[in-house]
Design a protein around this motif. Structure first.
Motif, PDB file in Angstrom:
ATOM      1  N   THR A 175      27.672  37.717  49.457  1.00 53.24           N
ATOM      2  CA  THR A 175      28.882  37.802  48.636  1.00 53.24           C
ATOM      3  C   THR A 175      29.476  39.199  48.681  1.00 53.24           C
ATOM      4  OG1 THR A 175      27.993  36.097  47.168  1.00 53.24           O
ATOM      5  CG2 THR A 175      29.821  37.410  46.343  1.00 53.24           C
ATOM      6  N   PHE A 206      31.199  39.650  51.983  1.00 52.74           N
ATOM      7  CA  PHE A 206      32.494  38.967  52.012  1.00 52.74           C
ATOM      8  C   PHE A 206      33.555  39.768  51.263  1.00 52.74           C
ATOM      9  CE2 PHE A 206      35.263  36.408  49.232  1.00 52.74           C
ATOM     10  CZ  PHE A 206      36.182  36.008  50.186  1.00 52.74           C
ATOM     11  N   VAL A 217      37.469  35.047  57.526  1.00 49.27           N
ATOM     12  CA  VAL A 217      36.369  35.520  56.685  1.00 49.27           C
ATOM     13  C   VAL A 217      36.237  34.656  55.440  1.00 49.27           C
ATOM     14  CG1 VAL A 217      35.624  37.431  55.217  1.00 49.27           C
ATOM     15  CG2 VAL A 217      36.422  37.886  57.531  1.00 49.27           C
ATOM     16  N   PHE A 274      33.022  32.224  54.528  1.00 53.63           N
ATOM     17  CA  PHE A 274      32.286  32.412  53.281  1.00 53.63           C
ATOM     18  C   PHE A 274      32.195  31.100  52.507  1.00 53.63           C
ATOM     19  CE2 PHE A 274      32.389  33.494  48.690  1.00 53.63           C
ATOM     20  CZ  PHE A 274      31.153  34.115  48.596  1.00 53.63           C
ATOM     21  N   SER A 334      40.571  34.947  45.642  1.00 54.91           N
ATOM     22  CA  SER A 334      40.749  35.789  46.826  1.00 54.91           C
ATOM     23  C   SER A 334      42.227  36.097  47.045  1.00 54.91           C
ATOM     24  CB  SER A 334      40.166  35.107  48.067  1.00 54.91           C
ATOM     25  OG  SER A 334      38.776  34.930  47.938  1.00 54.91           O
TER      26      SER A 334
END
Length: 577
Positions: free
Chosen positions: A457, A460, A498, A502, A525
């Motif tokens: 995490t 990411f 990405v 994830f 995000s």
């Protein structure tokens, strides 16, 4: 949990680091070790809602429902945004496309509001972002965010208080700057006009919020209802009296570019970064979670609902302003009343708008000052600032000490500091805090301390931040052309790749019990990207001021906060019982 052995003796371990000059010198010598021990320490949701909250003494009264929260959100946001930032954003950055700037800022705020809501429902306490980050990233990240939150609130409230002087002058047909502000020649530009009326307003509202939260909410609902009536009047007048050609034609085409996007797409995002000040109020609503009767139902409706309604009002008001007057003729100090003042026969309407704006500014101050006091109260519970700021008065069930302290500080800044200095500081502080909360909600969903490996995490979050930052820098710095287009596309593809990897490869470690952000991890995000992108739209001096304030905050933590927190741990105040 057992106490860890320190470098000091048992007697010294329980003594205050501030008991004597010798004790403080010993504490400073142990600063690196204490930082390692306290800076990354996290608490649990149970601890925040039980023992940590108990440090304030009496509980805050649970008297609010979702209509109160929507009203507080409307009252907190509308006055600050439209009546302070719109004129500057339209005149200097976006032109008529300030409507789009508000829509972009509103989308960014709504996505961030989802992140706030998940935390607030799961952990209905008064600390807002400070508490959310403390249970996620640890004490230092929470403290630095909390310090920026306090900066955000104090400076925004000072800006709004000074704008009250301008609009009150407009309501009675006076030049407020010339008549009511005192110019001091020996002070630097931007800090040389004394505004005693702004100070008076801040101090009166401070007394009101010390008295009762529920009564303050009722007062806010009354003032907000009157203010919304003025808002609707402005929108109707703008579309009736305005001219569609003002969307594309400036007043002075020889000196200023025309079109709906006179300063291009970059100007729209620069404008969005400035008007983001207008959305501060929704996170103030999240600080009221400790005083809500039914958090699982009322908080999602109150926080997200108020952001949606306010975004709609902002866009309509910005459109009405763009129709009323060409963007290069907008009065940056009082744009709406100034627009009618320049129309023949409509000066009385201008005065009425000044009065209506005054109501909006009062509600904005009321809600924001409620929020800032609760932030500081919870920071006081953590012991990184003096614990007396956390005390809740047994009679009023409000954080009186924090309210009074921040009221005096806000009044002192409103006394001398001009709007342009304050607005840039507020925008960068707001965006930084919202960016941190967006990252925190992802981390909390995918990491459980002690049972989940955090590095996938963390990796990411770092990779996505790097891709977002690269996109922002290319957008801002690269010259127009094919190369810039290709670089932007490459950054976007990398960020999406990405994010998708994830989502596929890393399972969620926990599911929200009551309410969670949908489409995890995409929405938080995107929120993080938009906040980072808007941060990149701000000017260099904003970062210098922000960096200067952050350095001061870090010094306070190193010289005081970490030692007070360490003392509390050694005495058992921060340990599980």
């Amino acid at each position: 949990m057992e106490k860890l052995a320190g470098f000091t003796s048992g007697a010294a371990a329980t003594a205050s680091s501030f008991a004597s000059p010798r004790a403080y010198r010993r504490a400073l010598a142990e600063t690196p070790w204490r930082l390692r021990r306290r800076a990354w320490s996290v608490t649990t949701t149970h601890e925040e809602m039980s023992r940590v909250r108990a440090r304030s003494g009496p509980d805050m009264a649970r008297a609010l429902r979702w209509p109160d929260l929507v009203g507080l959100g409307l009252g907190g946001m509308v006055g600050a945004g439209v009546f302070v930032a719109t004129g500057r954003a339209a005149r200097l950055y976006a032109g008529p496309a300030v409507v789009v700037s508000y829509a972009i800022a509103g989308l960014c705020a709504l996505l961030s509001a989802f992140c706030y809501t998940e935390f607030a429902v799961d952990m209905p306490i008064a600390g807002g972002a400070f508490s959310y980050l403390r249970v996620t990233f640890g004490e230092f990240a929470a403290y630095l965010t909390g310090a920026n939150l306090i900066m955000e609130y104090v400076f925004s409230n000072a800006a709004v208080a000074r704008s009250f002087t301008t609009y009150l002058g407009t309501a009675i047909g006076e030049d407020a700057a010339a008549q009511w502000r005192i110019t001091v020649s020996g002070l630097p530009q931007g800090f040389n006009q004394i505004d005693l009326l702004a100070v008076t307003i801040v101090l009166i509202i401070s007394v009101c919020i010390c008295y009762s939260t529920k009564e303050s909410s009722v007062l806010n609902l009354v003032l907000t209802s009157i203010h919304i009536a003025f808002i609707l009047f402005i929108i109707l007048m703008g579309f009736w009296r305005g001219d569609w050609k003002n969307f594309t034609q400036p007043a002075n085409p020889a000196k200023n570019p025309g079109g709906f996007f006179p300063y291009g797409v970059s100007g729209v995002f620069n404008g969005a970064a400035m008007v983001y000040l207008s959305y501060i109020g929704y996170d103030a609503v999240s600080t009221m979670a400790e005083e809500v009767k039914n958090p699982t139902r009322d908080i999602p409706i109150g926080v997200s609902g108020s952001v949606v309604l306010v975004t709609l009002l902002y866009c309509l008001m910005a459109a009405s302003l763009a129709m009323l007057v060409p963007y290069d003729a907008i009065d940056t100090e009082s744009p709406f009343s100034g627009a009618f003042r320049k129309s023949d026969g409509w000066r009385l309407v201008s005065n009425a708008i000044g009065a209506g704006a005054g109501f909006g500014i009062l509600t904005s101050l009321l809600v924001s000052m409620l929020g800032q006091a609760r932030y500081l109260c919870v920071i006081g519970r953590s012991n990184v600032v003096p614990a007396w700021l956390a005390r809740v008065h047994p009679s009023t069930a409000t954080p009186v000490n924090a309210s009074a302290f921040l009221g005096v500080l806000t009044a002192a800044i409103a006394l001398i500091t001009e709007l342009d200095v304050l607005l840039n500081l507020v925008s960068i502080g707001t965006l930084f805090v919202f960016y941190m909360v967006s990252n925190a909600v992802i981390y909390r969903r995918y990491v459980v301390v002690g049972s989940t490996n955090p590095w996938p995490t963390v990796s990411f979050l770092l990779c996505f931040a790097f891709a977002s930052l690269a996109f922002t820098l290319v957008w801002r710095c690269a010259p127009p052309g094919r190369t810039k287009f290709l670089l932007l596309g490459g950054c976007a593809v990398a960020a999406i790749a990405v994010l998708h990897a994830f989502q596929v490869l890393v399972p969620q470690a926990r599911e929200p019990e009551f309410w969670g952000v949908p489409l995890m991890p995409w929405i938080p995000s995107i929120s993080a990207f938009l906040n980072l992108f808007l941060l990149g739209s701000l000017e260099g001096p904003s970062y210098i001021r922000f960096g200067f304030f952050s350095v001061i905050a870090v010094l306070v933590y190193v010289l005081y906060g970490v030692h007070a927190s360490f003392d509390a741990e050694e005495n058992g105040d921060l340990l599980e019982v």
